[in-house]
Motif scaffolding. Structure first.
Motif, PDB file in Angstrom:
ATOM      1  N   PHE A  20      -5.825  -3.222   1.718  1.00  0.00           N
ATOM      2  CA  PHE A  20      -5.615  -3.972   0.487  1.00  0.00           C
ATOM      3  C   PHE A  20      -6.514  -3.486  -0.639  1.00  0.00           C
ATOM      4  O   PHE A  20      -6.239  -3.754  -1.819  1.00  0.00           O
ATOM      5  CB  PHE A  20      -5.866  -5.467   0.740  1.00  0.00           C
ATOM      6  CG  PHE A  20      -7.307  -5.823   0.947  1.00  0.00           C
ATOM      7  CD1 PHE A  20      -8.092  -6.239  -0.117  1.00  0.00           C
ATOM      8  CD2 PHE A  20      -7.893  -5.738   2.201  1.00  0.00           C
ATOM      9  CE1 PHE A  20      -9.427  -6.570   0.066  1.00  0.00           C
ATOM     10  CE2 PHE A  20      -9.218  -6.062   2.394  1.00  0.00           C
ATOM     11  CZ  PHE A  20      -9.992  -6.480   1.317  1.00  0.00           C
ATOM     12  N   ARG A  23      -4.725  -1.662  -3.378  1.00  0.00           N
ATOM     13  CA  ARG A  23      -3.656  -2.336  -4.107  1.00  0.00           C
ATOM     14  C   ARG A  23      -3.969  -2.403  -5.596  1.00  0.00           C
ATOM     15  O   ARG A  23      -5.128  -2.439  -6.015  1.00  0.00           O
ATOM     16  CB  ARG A  23      -3.446  -3.747  -3.542  1.00  0.00           C
ATOM     17  CG  ARG A  23      -2.733  -3.738  -2.217  1.00  0.00           C
ATOM     18  CD  ARG A  23      -2.727  -5.058  -1.510  1.00  0.00           C
ATOM     19  NE  ARG A  23      -2.367  -6.192  -2.350  1.00  0.00           N
ATOM     20  CZ  ARG A  23      -1.895  -7.337  -1.855  1.00  0.00           C
ATOM     21  NH1 ARG A  23      -1.712  -7.466  -0.555  1.00  0.00           N
ATOM     22  NH2 ARG A  23      -1.617  -8.339  -2.657  1.00  0.00           N
ATOM     23  N   ARG A 123       0.888  -6.699   2.622  1.00  0.00           N
ATOM     24  CA  ARG A 123       1.872  -6.013   1.802  1.00  0.00           C
ATOM     25  C   ARG A 123       3.226  -5.940   2.501  1.00  0.00           C
ATOM     26  O   ARG A 123       4.267  -6.007   1.867  1.00  0.00           O
ATOM     27  CB  ARG A 123       1.394  -4.591   1.482  1.00  0.00           C
ATOM     28  CG  ARG A 123       2.264  -3.916   0.443  1.00  0.00           C
ATOM     29  CD  ARG A 123       2.216  -2.418   0.503  1.00  0.00           C
ATOM     30  NE  ARG A 123       0.929  -1.881   0.753  1.00  0.00           N
ATOM     31  CZ  ARG A 123       0.149  -1.331  -0.163  1.00  0.00           C
ATOM     32  NH1 ARG A 123       0.528  -1.294  -1.404  1.00  0.00           N
ATOM     33  NH2 ARG A 123      -1.005  -0.829   0.168  1.00  0.00           N
ATOM     34  N   GLU A 217       5.150   1.770  -1.381  1.00  0.00           N
ATOM     35  CA  GLU A 217       4.080   0.770  -1.362  1.00  0.00           C
ATOM     36  C   GLU A 217       3.564   0.493  -2.774  1.00  0.00           C
ATOM     37  O   GLU A 217       3.326  -0.661  -3.143  1.00  0.00           O
ATOM     38  CB  GLU A 217       2.945   1.241  -0.455  1.00  0.00           C
ATOM     39  CG  GLU A 217       3.315   1.217   1.023  1.00  0.00           C
ATOM     40  CD  GLU A 217       2.271   1.876   1.898  1.00  0.00           C
ATOM     41  OE1 GLU A 217       1.442   2.646   1.349  1.00  0.00           O
ATOM     42  OE2 GLU A 217       2.272   1.624   3.115  1.00  0.00           O
ATOM     43  N   ASP A 221       3.696  -3.031  -4.789  1.00  0.00           N
ATOM     44  CA  ASP A 221       2.468  -3.589  -5.366  1.00  0.00           C
ATOM     45  C   ASP A 221       2.663  -3.919  -6.843  1.00  0.00           C
ATOM     46  O   ASP A 221       2.249  -4.971  -7.326  1.00  0.00           O
ATOM     47  CB  ASP A 221       1.320  -2.583  -5.233  1.00  0.00           C
ATOM     48  CG  ASP A 221       0.618  -2.693  -3.889  1.00  0.00           C
ATOM     49  OD1 ASP A 221       0.905  -3.652  -3.156  1.00  0.00           O
ATOM     50  OD2 ASP A 221      -0.199  -1.818  -3.581  1.00  0.00           O
TER      51      ASP A 221
END
Length: 229
Positions: A20, A23, A123, A217, A221
């Motif tokens: 994380f 992110r 996520r 990803e 995000d």
């Protein structure tokens, strides 16, 4: 936006791990001493501090007492890393931490505990509603379907073709920005028949290239951050 303050050496240990901390809705600060941790926290009012208890500078017990004693700084979540000794554990307890992780350190355990304290969703649980065209093949049989729901681990497809659970698919689709994703997947769930002979299936990704996985990803995000703002 979550703010995380990490001791420098600990941050270097954690950065190689996919977590994380990478992110877009998480901002990371680093500090080399206990005094610097206090200075940065007073300025930024971070949400989480990750640090060894045995830091250079002023003893961390003293720093923790200042942090916990100030109404503006006391709400921070504190995770301490410490040697596996009675004296170190007792020193940690006097700092009033939210969690203590003992050495030898296993980074995934520390990261999971930190993410839990920040109340951040994993996520993989984010799902993005997006209409895309998907060209799929099962063996030599190619067919067209649509997806409205994409996550980092799979997608929900709509098609007039009947598929059996366990069917392997090769899916190809484009996301905003023009990046084309090609992924091998497996049908793991038959959701419903929506009418007019249209079926919905949950497809789990089995293989993505590193570049495609990173783009997907980052895209998820970005959408999650836009929703939160």
């Amino acid at each position: 936006m979550k703010r995380v303050l990490i001791e420098e050496e600990l941050n270097r240990l954690l950065q190689p791990h996919h977590s994380f901390l990478k992110r877009s809705d998480v901002r990371v600060f680093t500090a080399g001493s206990s005094d610097e941790i206090l200075r940065i926290h007073r300025k930024e009012l971070v949400d989480l501090i990750l640090t060894p208890v045995d830091l250079p500078g002023t003893g961390f017990e003293q720093i923790a007492a200042v942090i916990r004693g100030d109404v503006l700084t006391r709400a921070v979540r504190l995770v301490l890393v410490a040697p596996n000794s009675r004296s170190a554990i007792e020193a940690c307890s006097r700092c009033k931490p939210d969690a203590v992780v003992l050495r030898p350190l296993f980074p995934p355990v520390l990261l999971a505990r930190a993410q839990q304290l920040l109340n951040l969703d994993w996520r993989e649980n984010y799902r993005v509603m997006l209409s895309v065209s998907v060209n799929s093949t099962t063996g030599n049989d190619a067919f067209f379907c649509r997806s409205r729901d994409i996550s980092a681990t799979g997608l929900l497809i709509e098609t007039d073709k009947k598929l059996a659970l366990g069917s392997r698919l090769t899916c190809s689709f484009s996301l905003p920005g023009g990046v084309r994703i090609q992924a091998t997947g497996e049908v793991v769930r038959s959701v419903a028949e929506t009418g007019a002979g249209i079926h919905e299936y949950g497809v789990k990704f089995l293989q993505l290239s590193p570049g495609e996985k990173e783009y997907l990803e980052n895209f998820i995000d970005t959408v999650a951050l836009e929703r939160a703002s």
